[in-house]
Design an enzyme around this catalytic site. Structure first.
Site: not given
Ligand code: UDP
Length: 512
Positions: A22, A130, A152, A414
């Protein structure tokens, strides 16, 4: 640009999450905003993450004018080992704690925005935060500035991740396949594509409480920036805009500009020197050794293998991968770390690989094993690299496709499995070898898939052609030029600027 002048145009505050994958695109976005706009940019992060970001800057960056602001953070206050401010080096069992600890940054962020407002007589133009920092949306709004979420990841993968966390659709069915709100019925998802933590999630557990709350909060921001390219994932952008009902700007790829030049006028070795600081890490072997290895093989013949900045595979998977690689006879460059269950930063033990494996493959020049960290950008931009066995982290995908290198997918966590799904189903430039650290792989299958991807003709050749077309689209997207002539990602950045300035006309700004 003179800094007081840029301040008078407005100020943007940026808040990256505390993970390597990130921080780097946030820094790249900060650089792009500084290059394309007259705004002051403050990147705020915890002390060690700031140190890390600074360590990635080269002397050429000194004039980028990005300001760094330290957000106080003591990991031991949150039950984390001392000096732990990043997902790297943390076992999965403690990563949840890091996620939760990040909420404590709200108070120092609030102070930062108030200080900027007092000093400049008006609030910043926006806060770019973020996707995991949903708490910042309310702060921005209360302090009179706009809140922009920056993912991202890519559009398709982020949407799948967001929608699955928000709706937990797999919990309302017993079937292996399920549909995900925001996606058409043809894009059905599979339970095996979910990480154990979300597959088994209870709405009341700690992971769910963090992700559901933070992600839902970001849905109320004023718009989303996405590190991707409109032309390479039109479906992902179309679905994201319909689901979020917000502007979504495709402003990627956020990778070093020299990775996007048509052909580099500099030699591989000098290019390596200029690229190697991109990630600010110590390499397991010198970039020169990697490039020498690659140069000793023919174009598109080497398989590059890496699972990103923090993942590794299980001991049995490592063994099967090694056997399959060796028996395929194909050249490979493998970034290797101790397997799951061992200290990933510790010494690599030979018994994790077949007896004599490293000596045989290095002796025959079939393979190069790089401990822990390799100069990935240099490797991917070398003409001998023909495919990438990757965990499908979005940065790795952007870097690989920007060089026309197709992907052999082995997603781990993720949104990586969703990225792989999109590349297989929508882009046709990926074959999935395995999914997760629990999947069983056999050396025979590894050999078969590697041979298929590395072949010049057939499926491998087709994937390479498609990856090459995507490479062209990515380069076009960041083409500089005047108004209509510039690439889609730069036009999207203009549109983002108009939005944060509250300008409803279609004009482009003279400073852009
Ligand atoms: N990377 C690298 N060398 C390595 C492993 C990773 O330079 O040996 C860099 C890679 O170029 C990319 C980042 O680390 O920029 C990994 O980001 P990604 O989103 O692919 O995965 P993550 O680490 O976030 O899981």
């Amino acid at each position: 640009m003179d800094d007081s002048k840029s301040q008078s145009h407005g100020h943007i505050v940026m808040l990256p999450f505390m993970a390597h994958g990130h921080l780097i695109p946030f820094l790249a976005l900060a650089r792009r905003i500084r290059r394309q706009t007259p705004f002051a940019v403050t990147l705020a992060a915890t002390p060690l993450n700031l140190w890390y970001l600074r360590s990635t800057m080269s002397p050429d960056d000194d004039d980028s004018g990005i300001r760094f602001h330290e957000l106080p953070f003591r990991s031991s206050d949150h039950g984390l080992p001392s000096d732990t401010e990043n997902t790297e080096n943390l076992p999965l069992s403690q990563i949840g704690m890091l996620f939760r600890s990040s909420v404590s940054l709200a108070t120092p962020v609030e102070r930062l925005i108030s200080d900027i407002t007092a000093e400049e007589g008006r609030p910043p133009l926006c806060v770019i935060s973020d996707v995991l920092f949903g708490w910042s949306v309310d702060i921005a709004r209360r302090l009179g500035t706009k809140s922009i979420t920056f993912t991202t990841g890519g559009a398709y993968g982020t949407l799948a991740y967001v929608s699955i966390w928000v709706h937990l659709p797999h919990r309302s069915t017993d079937t292996e396949e399920f549909s995900v709100p925001g996606f058409p019925e043809r894009c059905r998802f599979h339970r095996s594509q979910l990480h154990r933590f979300i597959r088994e999630v209870e709405p009341t557990d700690e992971w769910s409480k963090f992700f559901q709350v933070q992600i839902k909060l970001t849905l109320a921001s004023d718009g989303w920036l996405c590190n991707s390219v409109e032309e390479i994932e039109p479906l992902g952008f179309d679905l994201s805009r319909k689901y979020l009902k917000l502007p979504v700007w495709a402003i990627g790829p956020l990778i070093p500009p020299r990775m996007l030049r048509k052909s580099s006028p500099i030699s591989p070795n000098s290019r390596s020197k200029s690229l190697q600081k991109h990630t600010g890490k110590a390499f397991g072997v010198s970039p020169e050794k990697c490039l020498d290895f690659l140069s000793s093989h023919s174009p598109n013949s080497v398989l590059y293998i890496s699972f990103g900045s923090q993942n590794t595979i299980s001991p049995s998977q490592m063994m099967q991968l090694a056997i399959g690689l060796e028996s395929s006879g194909k050249p490979f460059l493998w970034v290797i770390r101790p397997p799951l269950g061992f200290d990933t930063k510790g010494e690599f033990r030979p018994e994790w690989l077949p007896l004599g494996f490293e000596d045989r493959v290095t002796g025959s020049n079939q393979g190069l094993l790089v401990r822990n960290w390799a100069p990935q950008l240099d490797i991917l931009s070398h003409g001998s690299t023909g495919a990438f066995l990757s965990h499908c982290g979005w940065n790795s995908i952007m870097e690989s496709l920007s060089q026309g290198v197709p992907i052999l997918g082995w997603p781990m966590a993720a949104e990586q499995a969703h990225n792989a799904k999109m590349m297989v189903e929508e882009m046709g430039m990926c074959i999935e070898l395995a999914c997760g650290v629990e999947s069983r792989i056999e050396a025979e299958e590894v050999k078969r898939v590697i041979e298929m991807v590395m072949e010049e003709e057939g499926e491998g050749g087709e994937m390479r052609k498609r990856a090459n077309a995507v490479m062209g689209q990515m380069r076009e997207a960041v083409k500089e030029g005047s108004d209509d002539d510039k690439g889609s990602s730069l036009k999207a950045l203009d549109d983002f600027v108009r939005t944060i300035l509250g300008d409803s006309t279609n004009r482009t700004f003279s400073f852009l």
